[in-house]
Write a protein that holds these residues in place. Sequence first.
Motif, short mmCIF file in Angstrom:
data_model
loop_
_atom_site.label_atom_id
_atom_site.label_comp_id
_atom_site.label_asym_id
_atom_site.label_seq_id
_atom_site.Cartn_x
_atom_site.Cartn_y
_atom_site.Cartn_z
N ASN A 1 -26.74 78.29 -16.97
CA ASN A 1 -27.96 78.81 -16.38
C ASN A 1 -27.65 79.43 -15.03
O ASN A 1 -26.72 79.04 -14.34
CB ASN A 1 -28.99 77.68 -16.20
N VAL A 2 -28.47 80.40 -14.64
CA VAL A 2 -28.29 81.01 -13.33
C VAL A 2 -28.41 79.95 -12.26
O VAL A 2 -29.39 79.22 -12.19
CB VAL A 2 -29.36 82.11 -13.09
N GLY A 3 -27.36 79.88 -11.41
CA GLY A 3 -27.42 78.96 -10.29
C GLY A 3 -27.37 77.50 -10.69
O GLY A 3 -27.86 76.63 -9.99
N GLU A 4 -26.76 77.18 -11.82
CA GLU A 4 -26.68 75.79 -12.25
C GLU A 4 -25.96 74.97 -11.18
O GLU A 4 -24.91 75.36 -10.68
CB GLU A 4 -25.91 75.73 -13.57
N ALA A 5 -26.49 73.81 -10.82
CA ALA A 5 -25.87 73.00 -9.78
C ALA A 5 -25.96 71.54 -10.14
O ALA A 5 -26.89 71.10 -10.81
CB ALA A 5 -26.55 73.24 -8.43
N ARG A 6 -24.97 70.76 -9.72
CA ARG A 6 -24.99 69.33 -9.97
C ARG A 6 -25.81 68.65 -8.87
O ARG A 6 -25.59 68.88 -7.69
CB ARG A 6 -23.56 68.79 -9.95
N VAL A 7 -26.76 67.79 -9.26
CA VAL A 7 -27.59 67.13 -8.27
C VAL A 7 -27.51 65.63 -8.47
O VAL A 7 -27.19 65.14 -9.54
CB VAL A 7 -29.06 67.58 -8.37
N THR A 8 -27.82 64.91 -7.41
CA THR A 8 -27.85 63.47 -7.47
C THR A 8 -29.27 63.02 -7.73
O THR A 8 -30.18 63.84 -7.78
CB THR A 8 -27.33 62.89 -6.14
N PRO A 9 -29.55 61.71 -7.94
CA PRO A 9 -30.89 61.26 -8.33
C PRO A 9 -31.99 61.79 -7.42
O PRO A 9 -31.79 62.07 -6.25
CB PRO A 9 -30.78 59.73 -8.24
N GLY B 1 -34.93 62.76 -5.03
CA GLY B 1 -35.35 62.28 -3.74
C GLY B 1 -34.25 62.20 -2.70
O GLY B 1 -34.52 61.95 -1.55
N THR B 2 -33.00 62.39 -3.08
CA THR B 2 -31.91 62.26 -2.12
C THR B 2 -31.72 63.58 -1.38
O THR B 2 -32.06 64.65 -1.90
CB THR B 2 -30.59 61.90 -2.83
N PRO B 3 -31.16 63.54 -0.18
CA PRO B 3 -30.90 64.78 0.56
C PRO B 3 -29.99 65.72 -0.22
O PRO B 3 -30.13 66.93 -0.14
CB PRO B 3 -30.23 64.29 1.85
N GLN B 4 -29.02 65.14 -0.97
CA GLN B 4 -28.11 65.98 -1.75
C GLN B 4 -28.87 66.80 -2.78
O GLN B 4 -28.56 67.96 -3.02
CB GLN B 4 -27.04 65.12 -2.44
N GLU B 5 -29.89 66.19 -3.40
CA GLU B 5 -30.66 66.92 -4.41
C GLU B 5 -31.45 68.05 -3.76
O GLU B 5 -31.51 69.16 -4.28
CB GLU B 5 -31.62 65.99 -5.15
N GLU B 6 -32.06 67.76 -2.61
CA GLU B 6 -32.83 68.79 -1.93
C GLU B 6 -31.93 69.96 -1.55
O GLU B 6 -32.31 71.13 -1.70
CB GLU B 6 -33.50 68.20 -0.68
N LEU B 7 -30.70 69.66 -1.10
CA LEU B 7 -29.77 70.70 -0.74
C LEU B 7 -29.39 71.52 -1.97
O LEU B 7 -29.39 72.75 -1.94
CB LEU B 7 -28.52 70.09 -0.10
N ALA B 8 -29.08 70.83 -3.07
CA ALA B 8 -28.67 71.52 -4.30
C ALA B 8 -29.81 72.38 -4.84
O ALA B 8 -29.59 73.50 -5.32
CB ALA B 8 -28.23 70.51 -5.35
N THR B 9 -31.05 71.87 -4.76
CA THR B 9 -32.20 72.64 -5.25
C THR B 9 -32.38 73.91 -4.44
O THR B 9 -32.65 74.99 -4.97
CB THR B 9 -33.47 71.78 -5.18
N GLY B 10 -32.22 73.80 -3.11
CA GLY B 10 -32.32 74.97 -2.26
C GLY B 10 -31.23 75.98 -2.55
O GLY B 10 -31.47 77.18 -2.58
N GLU B 11 -30.01 75.48 -2.78
CA GLU B 11 -28.89 76.36 -3.11
C GLU B 11 -29.17 77.09 -4.42
O GLU B 11 -28.94 78.30 -4.54
CB GLU B 11 -27.60 75.53 -3.25
N ARG B 12 -29.68 76.37 -5.41
CA ARG B 12 -29.95 76.97 -6.71
C ARG B 12 -31.04 78.03 -6.60
O ARG B 12 -30.95 79.10 -7.20
CB ARG B 12 -30.36 75.89 -7.71
N SER B 13 -32.07 77.74 -5.79
CA SER B 13 -33.16 78.69 -5.60
C SER B 13 -32.65 79.97 -4.95
O SER B 13 -33.00 81.08 -5.38
CB SER B 13 -34.25 78.06 -4.74
#
Length: 259
Positions: A3-11, A13-25
């Motif tokens: 998928n476009v911008g596929e990224a690995r995220v952690t569970p 609510g974690t800061p890592q997920e928020e960072l990955a979501t922003g990167e993917r966006s």
Amino acid sequence: MKNVGEARVTPTGTPQEELATGERSTRNRVARSILDHGPSTVADLAGRLGLTQAAVRRHLDALVADDVVEAREQRVYGARTRGRPAKVFALTDCGRDAFDQSYDKLAADALRFIQERFGGDEAVVAFARARIAEQATGYREAIEAAAPDQRTQALAKALSADGYAATARSAPVGEQLCQHHCPVAHVAEKFPQLCEAETEIFSQLLGTHVQRLATIAHGDGVCTTYIPKISPTADHPADPSTDHAPDIASASTAGRNPA
């Protein structure tokens, strides 16, 4: 296909997920900008998206790794200047698939069935012309409402509303209509009659001969149609439902790059 911008995220609510979501966006925005505007340089993308060139390069590296975009040498029209041409980034077939929700295989199978059972290539041509003529009803309304020197722009805007991400720009002694996306590119690769019918309808709508220079279906980055300067007397574009269309000298090469 990734998928476009596929990224690995952690569970969640974690800061890592928020960072990955922003990167993917942001990565999706980079890919979408290339879809809407065609092959683009790092500087082009940075300017359009309000990002630093370093950030754009980082996202492009990820998109290249995911086979969403690819680097190409920028085409230069006319005399070359000194130095190497700027590198541009274009969507791959895989990248286009991420945006394209057409049922390509079903459509190709249906056209092959029509071709084999109902009249060969002539049946496919008849289908392609009927399909684009129906689409062109809205295009004709937009063109007729525009000033004579704004008709190509009006057609580009109408095409964009149908998902073609089209733009119009000046060219020597005329204009170029560029379609940066084609929802039926994979089908048109097998059935260039779709491109040929589209070229014919553009000529009818604009009331002048047009020439298809390149198509996505042929492997080019953009579908490009050259439109010579329209005579001031061409105030009423032809109705695409009529059989009295202008001669299309380029129809035999529509869907193929003549270069």
